[in-house]
Scaffold this active site. Structure first.
Site, mmCIF file in Angstrom:
data_model
loop_
_atom_site.group_PDB
_atom_site.id
_atom_site.type_symbol
_atom_site.label_atom_id
_atom_site.label_comp_id
_atom_site.label_asym_id
_atom_site.label_seq_id
_atom_site.Cartn_x
_atom_site.Cartn_y
_atom_site.Cartn_z
ATOM 1 N N ASP A 23 0.833 -1.200 0.000
ATOM 2 C CA ASP A 23 0.000 0.000 0.000
ATOM 3 C C ASP A 23 0.871 1.256 0.000
ATOM 4 O O ASP A 23 1.901 1.311 0.689
ATOM 5 C CB ASP A 23 -0.873 -0.011 1.258
ATOM 6 N N GLU A 56 13.197 -15.876 -1.080
ATOM 7 C CA GLU A 56 13.338 -17.090 -0.251
ATOM 8 C C GLU A 56 12.091 -17.955 -0.325
ATOM 9 O O GLU A 56 12.141 -19.160 -0.198
ATOM 10 C CB GLU A 56 13.509 -16.709 1.227
HETATM 11 C C1 GLC Z 1 -4.278 3.206 -0.402
HETATM 12 C C2 GLC Z 1 -5.546 2.395 -0.288
HETATM 13 C C3 GLC Z 1 -6.637 3.284 0.233
HETATM 14 C C4 GLC Z 1 -6.235 3.797 1.597
HETATM 15 C C5 GLC Z 1 -4.873 4.486 1.551
HETATM 16 C C6 GLC Z 1 -4.316 4.693 2.925
HETATM 17 O O1 GLC Z 1 -4.363 4.206 -1.348
HETATM 18 O O2 GLC Z 1 -5.841 1.802 -1.514
HETATM 19 O O3 GLC Z 1 -7.871 2.609 0.311
HETATM 20 O O4 GLC Z 1 -7.193 4.711 2.051
HETATM 21 O O5 GLC Z 1 -3.925 3.712 0.858
HETATM 22 O O6 GLC Z 1 -3.843 3.503 3.467
#
Ligand code: GLC
Length: 535
Positions: A209, A251
């Site tokens: 993310d 790994e």
């Molecule tokens: C990313 C996710 C989103 C979230 C953001 C903060 O963009 O896809 O849904 O709000 O990160 O973690």
């Protein structure tokens, strides 16, 4: 049901179809109104029949769910609303038995303010080692009453919140999502352990993310418009972090997909060097309107930027953060509307559906892997969420001007005539489902040869059984204005008509699949796509 996959080579991810599950809204196994792992397990045969290679779960860890789980309180526990760790392990192995791999979502930029580390940081006070894991700073101004810098938030609003002892902490998203300090060795170590934890449990990959945001410029300098490098986007240090992650993934034979939103394609491609991430989301394609030039440019740029690093492209039409495809492509500029007395746009869902069907064939014919977001295969439109039911923090932080992302997160309709369309048995779903969704339900669409679900099932079956799809070369074929036509290996050809009239198709072809009927002269109508085998 489709037969389980034979053991596939290690590079399965180069042309996989990966289905994104938003667990809260997929299927509610225990009837409490919130989707859960029991619900997913019960629907695994559906996913196998659809023909996907992997599933990606948006965060399923313990979380106060302030940002739909992107506020993680504990990476080693499943949120009790979703189930238990033992259930997740069962799910991973049951899916694998059906030929479906599992990808989990790691959120390294921030944690929940309920995470043990953040609580310890608050308790330990200024100057402590616990605070070093985050970005705590005294404020500016005579009383420290001003935030330490002026960074703009990824959601609207401020990026700093003051705690009672007077210090401020940084959060690029909501105050409930404090940013971690990636210059701190403990932060690095902890995430490497989290990766191992999930690879040990049999996951095949990890989505990262906000992958380009974790590292911050030393000293957290003020934001200067146009400054290069940006103080918190795409810092060079990130590449060391991902090289270390790559050795761990190697790994276990695991793979990464990074959420990397960067306009500069050369900078983007750096994340995909052979010793860093395997793949990253390509959002330029998603950002295009239904326009042949824009889509062609996005495809060409994407392929050109991936080629030097040897990484496969990824294609995505929608996810849990953007307006559903059918609604996006159905927005028609209507000029002045005499009925409502306003100028503006109207959404034509029939138009959006036709275009989304064509877009599905376009996307699935491109070189690389494809991500589908739950409900995309049903052609779900964006839902209107009544004001009092909105949950997304993006809406609240915009002061109510942004409708937020709930409209694409509404619980799935499985059975037309059951309560809550078969999403769950008892409680009201956590977000309301529209009254007119029975036609979208899986059981109705299964029985309908013209449905979106049937189109996706047919397309995924052909993408597996026919040659020429997935990884490999693409060459553009001559085509009239507004028409995309390209060849893949073995005479596979995809033609997509975004022009205003019907177009003729190449001679000597066999038709594999089309997104809608051809006209009486065998031409491809507007907003229609076709897959051909040309001899
Ligand atoms: C990313 C996710 C989103 C979230 C953001 C903060 O963009 O896809 O849904 O709000 O990160 O973690």
């Amino acid at each position: 049901m489709a037969a389980p996959l034979p053991p596939s080579p290690d590079d399965w991810w180069r042309d996989a179809v990966i289905y994104q599950i938003y667990p809260r809204s997929f299927a509610d196994g225990d009837g409490d109104g919130t989707g859960d792992l029991a619900g997913v397990r019960a629907k695994l045969p559906y996913l196998a029949e659809l023909g996907v290679d992997a599933v990606w779960f948006t965060p399923w860890y313990a979380s106060p769910l302030v940002d739909g789980g992107y506020d993680v309180a504990d990476y080693r526990t499943i949120d009790p609303a979703f189930g238990t760790l033992a259930e997740a392990e069962k799910l991973i192995s049951e899916a694998r038995d059906l030929g479906i791999r599992t990808i989990v979502d790691i959120v390294p930029n921030h944690v929940s303010d309920q995470h043990a580390w953040f609580r310890a940081a608050l308790a330990a006070g200024p100057g402590s080692a616990e605070r070093e894991r985050f970005h705590f700073r005294p404020g500016r101004g005579p009383e420290g009453e001003l935030p330490p810098n002026d960074w703009p938030s990824q959601f609207s609003g401020t990026t700093w919140t003051r705690v009672p002892d007077g210090e401020w902490y940084l959060h690029l998203f909501t105050p409930e999502q404090p940013d971690l300090n990636w210059a701190n060795p403990e932060v690095r170590h902890e995430h490497e352990e989290v990766l191992r934890f999930w690879f040990e449990r049999g996951v095949a990959g990890v989505r990262i993310d906000s992958a380009a945001l974790l590292a911050k410029a030393p000293g957290l300098p003020d934001f200067v418009e146009g400054a290069d490098p940006h103080p918190y986007i795409d810092q060079d240090e990130l590449h060391d972090i991902y090289r270390a992650w790559r050795t761990i993934a190697d790994e276990y034979g695991g793979v990464f997909v990074g959420e990397v939103w960067l306009p500069d394609s050369e900078r983007f491609a750096r994340y995909l060097r052979p010793d860093e991430l395997h793949t990253a989301f390509n959002f330029n394609f998603l950002a295009c309107p239904w326009d042949a030039d824009c889509l062609r440019r996005a495809i060409e740029d994407t392929l050109a930027e991936h080629a030097p690093v040897g990484a496969p492209a990824t294609w995505v039409l929608c996810n849990h953060d953007v307006t559903r495809t059918v609604t996006r492509y159905g927005r028609a500029d209507t000029g002045f509307d005499f009925a409502t007395k306003v100028f503006g746009t109207r959404t034509d869902l029939a138009l959006g559906t036709r275009r989304s069907r064509a877009a599905a064939l376009l996307t699935l014919a491109l070189p690389g892997s494809v991500y589908l977001y739950q409900g995309e295969e049903l052609g779900l439109p964006e839902a209107d969420i009544p004001h009092g039911r909105i949950q997304d923090p993006m809406h609240f932080r915009s002061g109510g001007t942004d409708p937020g992302r709930d409209g694409c997160r509404v619980p799935m309709p499985w059975a037309a005539d059951e309560p809550h369309y078969g999403f769950g048995t008892e409680a009201e779903p956590w977000l309301p489902q529209p009254d007119d969704w029975s036609g979208y339900a899986v059981d109705r669409q299964t029985a309908d040869p013209g449905s979106m679900l049937t189109l996706y099932r047919d397309a995924l079956r052909l993408r597996r059984s026919e040659t020429g799809f997935g990884d490999g070369p693409l060459s553009w074929l001559p085509a009239p204005e507004g028409v995309l036509s390209f060849a893949r290996p073995d005479g596979l050809v995809c033609v997509v008509n975004l022009s205003t009239g019907a177009v003729g198709l190449p001679a000597h072809h066999a038709r594999l699949l089309s997104s809608g009927p051809l006209d009486d002269e065998g031409r491809l109508p507007q907003d229609t796509a076709v897959w051909l085998r040309v001899r």
